[in-house]
Design a protein around this motif. Structure first.
Motif, PDB file in Angstrom:
ATOM      1  N   HIS A 224       0.854  -1.179   0.000  1.00 25.82           N
ATOM      2  CA  HIS A 224       0.000   0.000   0.000  1.00 25.82           C
ATOM      3  C   HIS A 224       0.892   1.231   0.000  1.00 25.82           C
ATOM      4  CE1 HIS A 224      -2.650   3.105   1.732  1.00 25.82           C
ATOM      5  NE2 HIS A 224      -3.625   2.420   1.178  1.00 25.82           N
ATOM      6  N   SER A 225       0.484   2.272  -0.716  1.00 24.95           N
ATOM      7  CA  SER A 225       1.327   3.459  -0.839  1.00 24.95           C
ATOM      8  C   SER A 225       1.584   4.132   0.500  1.00 24.95           C
ATOM      9  CB  SER A 225       0.689   4.455  -1.807  1.00 24.95           C
ATOM     10  OG  SER A 225      -0.583   4.870  -1.344  1.00 24.95           O
ATOM     11  N   LEU A 226       0.637   4.013   1.436  1.00 21.43           N
ATOM     12  CA  LEU A 226       0.824   4.616   2.753  1.00 21.43           C
ATOM     13  C   LEU A 226       1.981   3.941   3.492  1.00 21.43           C
ATOM     14  CD1 LEU A 226      -0.395   6.763   4.633  1.00 21.43           C
ATOM     15  CD2 LEU A 226      -1.903   4.989   5.549  1.00 21.43           C
ATOM     16  N   GLU A 227       1.999   2.604   3.481  1.00 18.90           N
ATOM     17  CA  GLU A 227       3.108   1.861   4.091  1.00 18.90           C
ATOM     18  C   GLU A 227       4.414   2.129   3.355  1.00 18.90           C
ATOM     19  OE1 GLU A 227       0.600  -2.164   5.330  1.00 18.90           O
ATOM     20  OE2 GLU A 227       1.453  -1.953   3.326  1.00 18.90           O
ATOM     21  N   ASP A 228       4.365   2.069   2.043  1.00 21.19           N
ATOM     22  CA  ASP A 228       5.576   2.257   1.254  1.00 21.19           C
ATOM     23  C   ASP A 228       6.174   3.641   1.484  1.00 21.19           C
ATOM     24  OD1 ASP A 228       7.459   1.419  -0.864  1.00 21.19           O
ATOM     25  OD2 ASP A 228       6.504   3.005  -2.029  1.00 21.19           O
ATOM     26  N   PRO A 267      11.577   1.130  -5.706  1.00 27.40           N
ATOM     27  CA  PRO A 267      11.107  -0.149  -5.154  1.00 27.40           C
ATOM     28  C   PRO A 267      11.187  -1.260  -6.184  1.00 27.40           C
ATOM     29  CG  PRO A 267       9.253   1.325  -5.608  1.00 27.40           C
ATOM     30  CD  PRO A 267      10.497   2.143  -5.774  1.00 27.40           C
ATOM     31  N   VAL A 268      11.547  -2.435  -5.719  1.00 29.64           N
ATOM     32  CA  VAL A 268      11.578  -3.617  -6.580  1.00 29.64           C
ATOM     33  C   VAL A 268      10.162  -4.173  -6.666  1.00 29.64           C
ATOM     34  CG1 VAL A 268      12.552  -5.911  -6.913  1.00 29.64           C
ATOM     35  CG2 VAL A 268      13.948  -4.100  -5.891  1.00 29.64           C
ATOM     36  N   THR A 269       9.678  -4.397  -7.870  1.00 30.35           N
ATOM     37  CA  THR A 269       8.313  -4.880  -8.078  1.00 30.35           C
ATOM     38  C   THR A 269       8.336  -6.256  -8.737  1.00 30.35           C
ATOM     39  OG1 THR A 269       8.203  -3.720 -10.199  1.00 30.35           O
ATOM     40  CG2 THR A 269       7.388  -2.542  -8.262  1.00 30.35           C
ATOM     41  N   PRO A 270       7.278  -7.030  -8.576  1.00 29.32           N
ATOM     42  CA  PRO A 270       7.257  -8.377  -9.156  1.00 29.32           C
ATOM     43  C   PRO A 270       7.195  -8.335 -10.678  1.00 29.32           C
ATOM     44  CG  PRO A 270       5.135  -7.845  -8.196  1.00 29.32           C
ATOM     45  CD  PRO A 270       6.063  -6.749  -7.791  1.00 29.32           C
ATOM     46  N   GLY A 271       7.807  -9.328 -11.304  1.00 27.50           N
ATOM     47  CA  GLY A 271       7.762  -9.443 -12.753  1.00 27.50           C
ATOM     48  C   GLY A 271       6.490 -10.117 -13.226  1.00 27.50           C
ATOM     49  N   THR A 272       6.338 -10.182 -14.525  1.00 29.71           N
ATOM     50  CA  THR A 272       5.127 -10.751 -15.115  1.00 29.71           C
ATOM     51  C   THR A 272       4.916 -12.199 -14.700  1.00 29.71           C
ATOM     52  OG1 THR A 272       5.372  -9.293 -17.038  1.00 29.71           O
ATOM     53  CG2 THR A 272       3.929 -11.212 -17.283  1.00 29.71           C
ATOM     54  N   PRO A 279      -1.126 -13.767  -8.335  1.00 30.80           N
ATOM     55  CA  PRO A 279      -1.720 -12.453  -8.631  1.00 30.80           C
ATOM     56  C   PRO A 279      -1.723 -11.511  -7.434  1.00 30.80           C
ATOM     57  CG  PRO A 279      -3.061 -14.215  -9.565  1.00 30.80           C
ATOM     58  CD  PRO A 279      -2.027 -14.873  -8.696  1.00 30.80           C
ATOM     59  N   ARG A 280      -1.731 -12.037  -6.223  1.00 29.37           N
ATOM     60  CA  ARG A 280      -1.764 -11.173  -5.038  1.00 29.37           C
ATOM     61  C   ARG A 280      -0.447 -10.424  -4.827  1.00 29.37           C
ATOM     62  NH1 ARG A 280      -4.975 -15.494  -1.175  1.00 29.37           N
ATOM     63  NH2 ARG A 280      -7.092 -14.926  -1.876  1.00 29.37           N
ATOM     64  N   ALA A 281       0.583 -10.822  -5.544  1.00 29.58           N
ATOM     65  CA  ALA A 281       1.869 -10.136  -5.435  1.00 29.58           C
ATOM     66  C   ALA A 281       1.910  -8.863  -6.268  1.00 29.58           C
ATOM     67  CB  ALA A 281       2.999 -11.063  -5.875  1.00 29.58           C
ATOM     68  N   ARG A 282       0.867  -8.585  -7.028  1.00 33.10           N
ATOM     69  CA  ARG A 282       0.877  -7.470  -7.976  1.00 33.10           C
ATOM     70  C   ARG A 282       1.237  -6.148  -7.314  1.00 33.10           C
ATOM     71  NH1 ARG A 282      -3.603  -8.400  -9.747  1.00 33.10           N
ATOM     72  NH2 ARG A 282      -3.124  -9.348 -11.757  1.00 33.10           N
ATOM     73  N   ALA A 283       0.737  -5.905  -6.125  1.00 32.02           N
ATOM     74  CA  ALA A 283       0.934  -4.610  -5.468  1.00 32.02           C
ATOM     75  C   ALA A 283       2.214  -4.536  -4.636  1.00 32.02           C
ATOM     76  CB  ALA A 283      -0.279  -4.303  -4.572  1.00 32.02           C
ATOM     77  N   ALA A 284       2.986  -5.610  -4.593  1.00 28.13           N
ATOM     78  CA  ALA A 284       4.165  -5.654  -3.713  1.00 28.13           C
ATOM     79  C   ALA A 284       5.235  -4.653  -4.143  1.00 28.13           C
ATOM     80  CB  ALA A 284       4.751  -7.063  -3.687  1.00 28.13           C
ATOM     81  N   ARG A 285       5.817  -3.991  -3.149  1.00 26.14           N
ATOM     82  CA  ARG A 285       6.916  -3.048  -3.362  1.00 26.14           C
ATOM     83  C   ARG A 285       8.005  -3.362  -2.336  1.00 26.14           C
ATOM     84  NH1 ARG A 285       4.098  -2.733  -6.970  1.00 26.14           N
ATOM     85  NH2 ARG A 285       3.170  -0.924  -8.006  1.00 26.14           N
ATOM     86  N   LEU A 286       9.192  -3.743  -2.808  1.00 29.77           N
ATOM     87  CA  LEU A 286      10.286  -4.115  -1.907  1.00 29.77           C
ATOM     88  C   LEU A 286      11.315  -3.002  -1.868  1.00 29.77           C
ATOM     89  CD1 LEU A 286      12.137  -7.512  -1.686  1.00 29.77           C
ATOM     90  CD2 LEU A 286      13.449  -5.399  -1.918  1.00 29.77           C
ATOM     91  N   ARG A 287      11.682  -2.604  -0.647  1.00 27.85           N
ATOM     92  CA  ARG A 287      12.753  -1.636  -0.441  1.00 27.85           C
ATOM     93  C   ARG A 287      13.767  -2.260   0.530  1.00 27.85           C
ATOM     94  NH1 ARG A 287      11.566   3.439  -2.474  1.00 27.85           N
ATOM     95  NH2 ARG A 287       9.347   3.791  -2.945  1.00 27.85           N
ATOM     96  N   ALA A 288      15.041  -1.891   0.327  1.00 32.18           N
ATOM     97  CA  ALA A 288      16.106  -2.455   1.174  1.00 32.18           C
ATOM     98  C   ALA A 288      17.091  -1.365   1.564  1.00 32.18           C
ATOM     99  CB  ALA A 288      16.827  -3.585   0.424  1.00 32.18           C
ATOM    100  N   TRP A 289      17.637  -1.537   2.752  1.00 34.81           N
ATOM    101  CA  TRP A 289      18.594  -0.585   3.327  1.00 34.81           C
ATOM    102  C   TRP A 289      19.665  -1.384   4.061  1.00 34.81           C
ATOM    103  CZ3 TRP A 289      19.911   0.652   8.479  1.00 34.81           C
ATOM    104  CH2 TRP A 289      20.569   1.879   8.680  1.00 34.81           C
ATOM    105  N   ARG A 290      20.913  -0.883   4.041  1.00 36.26           N
ATOM    106  CA  ARG A 290      21.990  -1.569   4.734  1.00 36.26           C
ATOM    107  C   ARG A 290      22.638  -0.650   5.766  1.00 36.26           C
ATOM    108  NH1 ARG A 290      24.208  -6.127   3.528  1.00 36.26           N
ATOM    109  NH2 ARG A 290      23.650  -6.032   1.313  1.00 36.26           N
ATOM    110  N   ARG A 291      22.800  -1.156   6.982  1.00 41.79           N
ATOM    111  CA  ARG A 291      23.455  -0.365   8.023  1.00 41.79           C
ATOM    112  C   ARG A 291      24.939  -0.240   7.711  1.00 41.79           C
ATOM    113  NH1 ARG A 291      22.724  -0.821  14.584  1.00 41.79           N
ATOM    114  NH2 ARG A 291      24.070   0.957  15.063  1.00 41.79           N
TER     115      ARG A 291
END
Length: 293
Positions: A224-228, A267-272, A279-291
């Motif tokens: 969700h854009s609010l979480e992202d 954000p990294v998004t799922p591929g086709t 299908p439920r992965a469609r809205a997924a947005r992955l972000r990563a950070w390293r200390r």
């Protein structure tokens, strides 16, 4: 799981769900251990079953991820990496009694932990009109002001018990049948409020960050854009050494030390192929950070 590829140490799976992410990490990192956390006892049971072959390397804990950074094991050892997969699991969506679905007849529960917060039905029965508007607007539900007014008007005569009651109010406001996306945004807005998901995320992010060992990665998957937006701002601020300092400080940003580095510019998004298989992965947005090391 490539961002969490280091072998050895304790990893946090802050929303273990069915255990898929933990299984991938434990298979790849054969010297690592996982603290598997979830508020939902049914999710923990499913994860225990899936991760049975890794039992010696997994500790399960029923808690919110907002408290994971203060867990005694985490405080004692520090984290070699951390993952939060936000939102609801497929099991929760597919179980009508949990109330996350808008399938006909599903109860309006929506609690991640059914022993804790009030249900969605209770929230709809007691929330003020202003609180309803804020909740619906934040969750991007359609026509939040009109929808809140209609909810207040309806509950004077009839209580909200099932998904049918809520969908009926939505469609009366729209004047037509609601689309799948419109219903999804309405139910998502209520779920986020019932479980205080944004508050939990804002509290969890810095606590988990501070528990990371030097060089450890922190991965968050949001739907969700609010979480992202919360995750994006946090990772950006942590990587800016001048964030929070007074302006015109007689020191250059280059002379300051950053907490770490954003690993995902976008954000990294799922591929086709992934969307086709899930299908439920469609809205997924992955972000990563390293200390910082």
């Amino acid at each position: 799981m490539s961002y969490l590829a280091g072998d050895g140490g304790l990893y946090l799976d802050g929303t273990v769900g069915g255990g898929g992410h933990s299984a991938a990490l434990l298979e790849r990192c054969r010297e690592s251990r996982v603290l598997a956390v979830d508020r939902d006892p049914e999710a923990l049971d499913a994860a225990r079953s899936r991760l049975r072959r890794f039992a010696a390397r997994v500790t399960f804990s029923r808690m919110s991820f907002r408290d994971a950074g203060n867990d005694r094991r985490v405080r004692a050892e520090g984290l070699a990496g951390a993952l939060l997969d936000l939102g609801v699991s497929s099991h929760q969506l597919d179980t009508d009694e949990r109330g996350f679905s808008f399938r006909r007849g599903a109860v309006l529960d929506m609690r991640m932990d059914q022993g804790s917060s009030p249900t969605a039905a209770a929230f709809l029965a007691s929330a003020s009109r202003d609180e309803l508007v804020r909740t619906l607007r934040a969750g991007q539900a359609p026509r939040p002001a009109a929808l809140a007014a209609r909810i207040v008007a309806r509950r004077a005569d009839r209580s909200f018990r099932t998904s049918d009651d809520l969908v009926a109010v939505l469609e009366s406001v729209l004047g037509r049948r609601a689309t799948h996306a419109e219903k999804a945004r309405l139910f998502q807005a209520l779920r986020i409020r019932v479980n205080e998901e944004i508050e939990a995320l804002k509290a969890a992010l810095p606590a988990i960050r501070d528990a990371l060992l030097p060089g450890a990665a922190f991965v968050v998957i949001s739907y969700h854009s609010l979480e992202d937006g919360v995750v994006k701002r946090a990772f950006r601020e942590w990587s800016d050494p001048s964030h929070g300092l007074p302006r015109r400080l007689p020191v250059r940003a280059a002379e300051l030390s950053s907490r770490g580095t954003v690993l995902t510019r976008k954000p990294v998004t799922p591929g086709t192929a992934e969307i086709e298989s899930n299908p439920r992965a469609r809205a997924a947005r992955l972000r990563a950070w390293r200390r910082a090391a």
